[in-house]
Design an enzyme around this catalytic site. Structure first.
Site, PDB file in Angstrom:
ATOM      1  N   GLY A 281      43.523  14.988  59.588  1.00 41.57           N
ATOM      2  CA  GLY A 281      42.361  15.859  59.588  1.00 41.57           C
ATOM      3  C   GLY A 281      42.195  16.623  60.884  1.00 41.57           C
ATOM      4  O   GLY A 281      41.074  16.915  61.302  1.00 41.57           O
TER       5      GLY A 281
ATOM      6  N   CYS B 200      44.037   2.530  57.248  1.00 46.11           N
ATOM      7  CA  CYS B 200      42.616   2.774  57.465  1.00 46.11           C
ATOM      8  C   CYS B 200      41.796   1.606  56.929  1.00 46.11           C
ATOM      9  O   CYS B 200      42.057   1.094  55.830  1.00 46.11           O
ATOM     10  CB  CYS B 200      42.203   4.077  56.791  1.00 46.11           C
ATOM     11  SG  CYS B 200      40.419   4.390  56.820  1.00 46.11           S
TER      12      CYS B 200
ATOM     13  N   ASP C 257      48.337   4.697  58.675  1.00 47.66           N
ATOM     14  CA  ASP C 257      48.208   5.239  60.026  1.00 47.66           C
ATOM     15  C   ASP C 257      49.506   4.931  60.769  1.00 47.66           C
ATOM     16  O   ASP C 257      49.906   3.768  60.858  1.00 47.66           O
ATOM     17  CB  ASP C 257      47.031   4.597  60.766  1.00 47.66           C
ATOM     18  CG  ASP C 257      45.684   4.936  60.141  1.00 47.66           C
ATOM     19  OD1 ASP C 257      45.525   6.066  59.669  1.00 47.66           O
ATOM     20  OD2 ASP C 257      44.799   4.057  60.128  1.00 47.66           O
TER      21      ASP C 257
ATOM     22  N   SER D 293      36.177   8.665  62.227  1.00 52.63           N
ATOM     23  CA  SER D 293      36.935   9.901  62.423  1.00 52.63           C
ATOM     24  C   SER D 293      36.623  10.985  61.400  1.00 52.63           C
ATOM     25  O   SER D 293      36.630  12.179  61.745  1.00 52.63           O
ATOM     26  CB  SER D 293      38.438   9.598  62.424  1.00 52.63           C
ATOM     27  OG  SER D 293      38.833   9.027  61.192  1.00 52.63           O
TER      28      SER D 293
ATOM     29  N   VAL E 168      33.199   6.505  67.042  1.00 51.79           N
ATOM     30  CA  VAL E 168      32.769   7.468  66.033  1.00 51.79           C
ATOM     31  C   VAL E 168      33.788   7.448  64.905  1.00 51.79           C
ATOM     32  O   VAL E 168      34.994   7.587  65.146  1.00 51.79           O
ATOM     33  CB  VAL E 168      32.639   8.889  66.616  1.00 51.79           C
ATOM     34  CG1 VAL E 168      32.396   9.903  65.507  1.00 51.79           C
ATOM     35  CG2 VAL E 168      31.497   8.949  67.617  1.00 51.79           C
TER      36      VAL E 168
END
Length: 281
Positions: free
Chosen positions: A257, A188, A195, A83, A81
């Site tokens: 997030g 990313c 990251d 993010s 999924v």
């Protein structure tokens, strides 16, 4: 087919104020796995361990409730999924009323399972555990166990994945060791945002050259790929070039997030690591 470019990453997004499962954006694992030589069944087991720190909903009287969610996504799911879509999905709970935490837990499990197993001939479920506020102080902080590669004074000049840096001693007795580094950084896949992660590599087999391994991990520094994909790339490069008998790669990335993603891959079935955050998380 959903692709990362079609997701909400890097785009202005409206935040839904009512529960909406359609916000979840699954992305197939197969394309990126094909890039690293995986066609069909992957040569590893494992899971992606997610922690959601920003989960809130309303009780039936409209009073806000909060929890931390630990989510376990098996690596055999056909999808991950994206993010940001997961963050938007969680935010859609904010003004929605639920009877109790178990109802929220069941809804999370059903929705995420549908997204990551979509199209699979034999879909299963993901794991979801909610931590209530009265148990927050029992959430531990612990660094990854192992010998730190970061102690080594190596010269680093390559910042795109360089598997040729990986070597092993094949003419000596095999070893068993666990190595760690806090110097893992990638970007990313879509936005290029950094990251930051820590990684633990446990193996049995020909001894891996530690200087080269550290340089290899540093070589991800300017590489654009999702967390799950980076860990699978590391696993496959070690598996094919160093030929261990057993191998485990586990990375813990700092949160963004309100979410952190911690992929774990192993060549042999074993107990899943506890989802325990590091100090940087």
């Amino acid at each position: 087919m959903n692709t990362p470019e079609h997701s909400q990453l890097g785009k202005a997004s409206a935040y839904a104020d009512q529960y909406d499962a359609s916000l979840l954006f699954p992305i197939p694992r197969a394309d990126k796995r094909a890039e690293i030589g995986i066609d069909g069944n992957a040569p590893f087991f494992g899971a992606d361990l997610w922690t959601a720190f920003e989960l809130s909903w309303l009780n039936l009287r409209g009073k806000p409730q909060v929890a931390i969610a630990h989510i376990t996504v098996p690596c055999e799911t056909p999808h991950i999924v994206e993010s940001k879509s997961f963050k938007l999905y969680l935010n859609s709970f904010n003004n929605t009323r639920f009877g109790d935490a178990s109802e929220v837990q069941a809804r999370l499990r059903a929705d995420i399972s549908e997204a990551v197993w979509r199209g699979a001939p034999h879909p299963a479920t993901v794991g979801v555990k909610l931590i209530a506020p009265e148990l927050f102080d029992q959430e531990p902080v612990h660094e990854l166990d192992g010998l730190s590669l970061d102690r080594l004074d190596v010269e680093c000049t390559r910042y795109q994945p360089a598997p040729d840096l990986l070597t092993a001693t094949f003419n000596e007795a095999p070893v068993t060791e666990t190595l760690t580094s806090n110097l893992l950084k990638s970007n990313c896949l879509v936005t290029g945002q950094p990251d930051w992660g820590s990684v633990q590599i446990s193996y049995s087999g020909p001894q891996i050259n530690q200087e080269g391994l550290l340089q290899y991990l540093v070589s991800f520094r300017n590489h654009n790929e999702f967390h799950e994909q980076c860990v699978e790339r590391i696993f496959m490069d070690l598996w094919t070039r160093c030929k261990p008998i057993k191998l485990k790669v586990y990375a813990r990335y700092t949160r963004r997030g309100g979410l952190d993603i911690n992929p774990w891959r192993t060549s042999h079935p074993q107990t899943m690591p506890k989802n325990v955050r590091t100090a940087r998380q």
